[in-house]
Every structure is written in structure tokens, then in C-alpha cells.
Scaffold this active site. Structure first.
Site, PDB file in Angstrom:
ATOM      1  N   GLY A 219      31.248  37.201  38.284  1.00 58.97           N
ATOM      2  CA  GLY A 219      31.016  36.528  37.078  1.00 58.97           C
ATOM      3  C   GLY A 219      32.157  36.371  36.101  1.00 58.97           C
ATOM      4  O   GLY A 219      32.397  35.300  35.596  1.00 58.97           O
TER       5      GLY A 219
ATOM      6  N   GLN B 104      23.116  37.097  34.185  1.00 59.39           N
ATOM      7  CA  GLN B 104      21.789  38.145  34.013  1.00 59.39           C
ATOM      8  C   GLN B 104      20.290  37.212  34.373  1.00 59.39           C
ATOM      9  O   GLN B 104      19.625  38.092  34.470  1.00 59.39           O
ATOM     10  CB  GLN B 104      21.556  38.561  32.531  1.00 59.39           C
ATOM     11  CG  GLN B 104      22.746  39.457  31.972  1.00 59.39           C
ATOM     12  CD  GLN B 104      22.618  40.528  33.002  1.00 59.39           C
ATOM     13  OE1 GLN B 104      21.735  41.203  33.855  1.00 59.39           O
ATOM     14  NE2 GLN B 104      23.673  41.668  32.934  1.00 59.39           N
TER      15      GLN B 104
ATOM     16  N   THR C 155      41.836  33.366  50.414  1.00 59.05           N
ATOM     17  CA  THR C 155      40.928  33.578  51.508  1.00 59.05           C
ATOM     18  C   THR C 155      39.714  34.032  51.306  1.00 59.05           C
ATOM     19  O   THR C 155      39.522  35.198  50.552  1.00 59.05           O
ATOM     20  CB  THR C 155      41.759  34.521  52.580  1.00 59.05           C
ATOM     21  OG1 THR C 155      43.017  34.095  53.086  1.00 59.05           O
ATOM     22  CG2 THR C 155      40.852  34.662  53.618  1.00 59.05           C
TER      23      THR C 155
ATOM     24  N   CYS D 219      30.201  47.027  29.907  1.00 60.66           N
ATOM     25  CA  CYS D 219      31.868  46.536  29.735  1.00 60.66           C
ATOM     26  C   CYS D 219      32.521  47.372  28.706  1.00 60.66           C
ATOM     27  O   CYS D 219      33.802  47.576  28.542  1.00 60.66           O
ATOM     28  CB  CYS D 219      32.046  44.896  29.672  1.00 60.66           C
ATOM     29  SG  CYS D 219      31.469  44.157  31.164  1.00 60.66           S
TER      30      CYS D 219
END
Length: 350
Positions: A73, A183, A241, A327
Site C-alpha cells: 500500500g 482498508q 522483477t 504504523c
């Protein structure tokens, strides 16, 4: 076996669905090819990536080519916000961005970064329920506005924003509109056409896929500067990649979410409200934070007046829950989301 008997931190992260894990395992073992290689091992990996792209697109109601895979995110938000900002600056279209005061740090911090580079940011307020007033967004848009970014639903209190109404303003003014839906994807119906967004963020570990994988929907008519430069992966929009196993997991998680969305939403709403009523029976002074109806089905945020939320959780052995965003949940501070909603010191700490 988890050490926690009750896990109530699904907005921070979900466990990986066992079916998702099983689908990923071959791409961590025998099917290890690089998706850009021309030999059969590489092409099998490429086919798996494209199948997952279709699975994500089906859940979001968009075209497969409008999905870019990312590391999660935060990268998706940075890619959308900085990509639009830099493309606008290059073309001389303007340097003003509109957002809200309750965005996740994965949005607010990139905007802080852009401020230091000369971009201007207007953050509209929210009401006591944590909801943006559409009229405030309309008033904030200027002739030099290059982007509107407002989250679909808040990760702390669960309040759902009027995204479709904001999208109408964005279209009227010709401004790209991004929404962080980390969310909501997998918990609510998220159809990018019905919402009217130009860019939308998906985080894998919020819907039973692994950490370290996400996606960004980019409408075909929106050009943005790549955030990561290198080879021409993801149609030249995101070098690196591909994380094949993670992408496979995200694709299947999106397919499963689409199959169970309605029933799971009803079940989560029932459990959320049952918990709320049980807490009220224990303490009728508990205050609900967030909108009473326009709220995520899995999210309950309450304050215990006169108490400390952190202390209460510390005394609950076997229960995993949070007082705010994962966080920055390790520091004892009043949630900035609650402060923006007008909560005082006592309510915020509780």
C-alpha cells in the site's frame, strides 16, 4: 499456534489464507522462473502473474492492463501521488493537491515530501465522525489543482468517505482523483467505475494475502511518472522483477474476497455490533469513535473516558488489539485522527 486467543488487529494485518499460501508455494520452489524470461519456466511465471492481474481487476471492476503490481500500500500511494505530481509539473499544469486531515501516513508523508519540493497541499477537515464534507473539497479545488487524494475508509475509526461524490467534483474540474482503499478492498464492494476514481490503492496483507505485495489501479487515460526506474516491467510503469509468489497470493485473495464479500460483511457487522453492545453493558460511558452507520463492517473504535486505552489493552492477556494505527501504535500519544475529529485529551487517551 498463535499466543493470542483473540486477535482483533485485522486492520493492521491479516493472516495469510491457507488457500493463498498453497497457491504461492510452487512459485517459491519449483516454479522459480523470471516472468521476463522467454523459456517455458519464465513463461509459466508470466502466465501466473497475468492470471493474478485478471483476478485483481475482476474484484475492482477494471481492465487487467489498468493494474500495476507493487510492494504494498505505501508504494502504491507514493506511486500515485508522486507520479501524478511529477507528471503535472513536467507539463506545467500546476502544483496544488487536495487531501484530508485523516489520511494514513502512507499518504500524508509523501505529501509532506512534495511540500518541500514546492508543491502546495490543502488538507480539508472532517466532522465529529471523521467524515469529509464534499463542499469543503469543492471549495479547496483551485485552477492549479493537479490531484485530489482522499482515503476510502479510515484505518482507525472505520469511517467511510463519500468517494463517489468527491469523484463527481474531480470530473467536473478535470482533476485526477486517487483513493487509498487499503482498508476497504476485501471488506466492502470496491468498483472503481462506480466510485469514479482514477487511481486506487490495494494492500495485500489487509485481505489475507502476504505482506510485501500490493497493487495500484491506474485508469487508462491517466499518465504518471514511474516511481521506480529500471527495466520495462509492468508495461514500463514500475521497474523491478515481479514478486511472483506474492502476486499469485494477492490474485487468489482477491478472487476469494469477491466470492464471500456479501456474507462476510454481514457476519463482521454482526460481530462488531455485538462486541460494542457487550462493552456498553460493562461501561455505559464508553464513546463510539467514527460514523455510526457509514463505517467499515469490521472496525470498532471506542474510548473509555477516564482510562488509558494502552493500559486497558496491556491488562488483557491473550487479546491482540491496537489503540491506533499500527504504523505509530508503539508511542503513547493521542491519535491524530481523533484529534482531527475534535476528541479531547481524555477521550483521545481512552
Amino acid at each position: 499456534m498463535s499466543e493470542f486467543a483473540v486477535y482483533l488487529d485485522y486492520n493492521a494485518t491479516t493472516p495469510v489464507d491457507p488457500r493463498v499460501l498453497q497457491a504461492m508455494l510452487p512459485y517459491l520452489t519449483a516454479q522459480y522462473g523470471n516472468p521476463s524470461s522467454g523459456h517455458p519456466l519464465g513463461q509459466r511465471a508470466r502466465a501466473a502473474v497475468e492470471q493474478a492481474r485478471n483476478q485483481v481487476a475482476l474484484l475492482l471492476g477494471c481492465k487487467a492492463e489498468e493494474i500495476v503490481f507493487t510492494s504494498g500500500g505505501s508504494e502504491s500511494n507514493n506511486m500515485a501521488i508522486k507520479g501524478i505530481a511529477y507528471a503535472a509539473r513536467e507539463s506545467g499544469r500546476g502544483s496544488h493537491i487536495v487531501t484530508s486531515v485523516v489520511e494514513h501516513p502512507a499518504v500524508s508523508k509523501p505529501l509532506d515530501f512534495l511540500r518541500k519540493q514546492g508543491f502546495q497541499v490543502s488538507a480539508v477537515p472532517v466532522d465529529e465522525f471523521g467524515r469529509v464534507d464534499v463542499a469543503d473539497v469543492r471549495d479547496a479545488v483551485r485552477r492549479d489543482t493537479i490531484l485530489i487524494t482522499v482515503m476510502h475508509a479510515n484505518n482507525e475509526v472505520g469511517t467511510i468517505q463519500p468517494i463517489a461524490d468527491i469523484a463527481t467534483i474531480a470530473r467536473e474540474r478535470g482533476v485526477p482523483f486517487h483513493s487509498d482503499a487499503a482498508q476497504t478492498v476485501g471488506k466492502l464492494p470496491v468498483d472503481v467505475t462506480m466510485l469514479g476514481v482514477d487511481l486506487l490503492t490495494v494492500a495485500g496483507h489487509k485481505l489475507y494475502a502476504p505482506k510485501g505485495v500490493g497493487a495500484l489501479f491506474i485508469s487508462q487515460n491517466r499518465a504518471l511518472q514511474p516511481l521506480i526506474h529500471g527495466a520495462a516491467h509492468e508495461s514500463g510503469r514500475r521497474a523491478g522483477t515481479e514478486n511472483v509468489a506474492g502476486i499469485v497470493g494477492l490474485g487468489l485473495a482477491c478472487e476469494i474476497a469477491g466470492q464471500v464479500l456479501e456474507l462476510a460483511g454481514k457476519r463482521m457487522t454482526f460481530l462488531r455490533d455485538r462486541l460494542h453492545q457487550g462493552l456498553l453493558r460493562l461501561n455505559d460511558r464508553i464513546v463510539l469513535n467514527g460514523h455510526p452507520t457509514e463505517r467499515l463492517p469490521n472496525t470498532l473504535n471506542v474510548s473509555f473516558p477516564g482510562g488509558s486505552g494502552a493500559d486497558i489493552l496491556a491488562q488483557m492477556d491473550g487479546v491482540a488489539a491496537s489503540t491506533g494505527s499500527a504504523c505509530h501504535d508503539r508511542r503513547l500519544a493521542i491519535s491524530e485522527v481523533l484529534l482531527a475529529m475534535g476528541a479531547g485529551q481524555e477521550r483521545g487517551l481512552g
